[in-house]
Design a protein around this motif. Sequence first.
Motif: not given
Length: 249
Positions: A132-133, A169-171, A177-181, A230-233
């Motif tokens: 997480l994160g 996109r849904q995932l 919220a959990f830091g999972i990209r 880190s800012f791409i999801t």
Amino acid sequence: MKRLEGKVALVPGSGSGLGRAAALRFAAEGALVVGGDTDHVSALQTQRLIGREGGIALNAAKLDLTDPGSVQVWAQEAVDAFGGIDLLLAHTPTARGAHIEDQSFDDYTATIRSQLDSVWLCAKAVWPHLTLGDSCIITVASAAAVAGSPDRGLGAQAAAAGGVVSMSRQLAAEGAAFGIRVNCLSPAGIALEGAGPTPAEAGGCAPVGRAGRAEDLLNAAVFLASGEASFITGAHLVVDGGWSAVRPG
């Protein structure tokens, strides 16, 4: 420091094609690679190749990406060996192409099961174990998700690829919220040893005038898996040499 240093990376289909190339590249970037394949012997060969280069790899028991139990065991073996999971490359090499008038329903459903259902199964299996994160899933769809082709029978592949893009996109929304990209790559025209088009065939598709290489796709994958992204999801990146931007076919 290597870009994936110490990350536990799950790579299905590690016995050949994109899976083998990804396993070798991730290991070279410092990842602890957990491979798996229906061809267990080939997967073991990949494991030995990584070891010869000084990398660390675990080869799980025979992996069937369409079998929920097999995928769950694969993920659990990674957790038992390394304590968690940081990266999943969710890709599947199998497709049965044909124009709609020629394609059987069995071939259509087999392609959906192989290319869409298996991505969901992999994501579900690793989700509880992701760090997480600081973890990510990279899905691999196809440029067939964004462009049709009048001379290739890509209906089933296009449907599966479009599903992978939307699922990603849904995932990403669920994992944020959990830091999972979660990000998606859509290749086309990539020539791989033992899989995909030949270099001549692939080069003829791309406006850039050459075939795509495994490293073209894996450069993007390593970037998305690294701290640089880190800012791409929720992103969808097409890696096709401009094929889908110019014309279908």
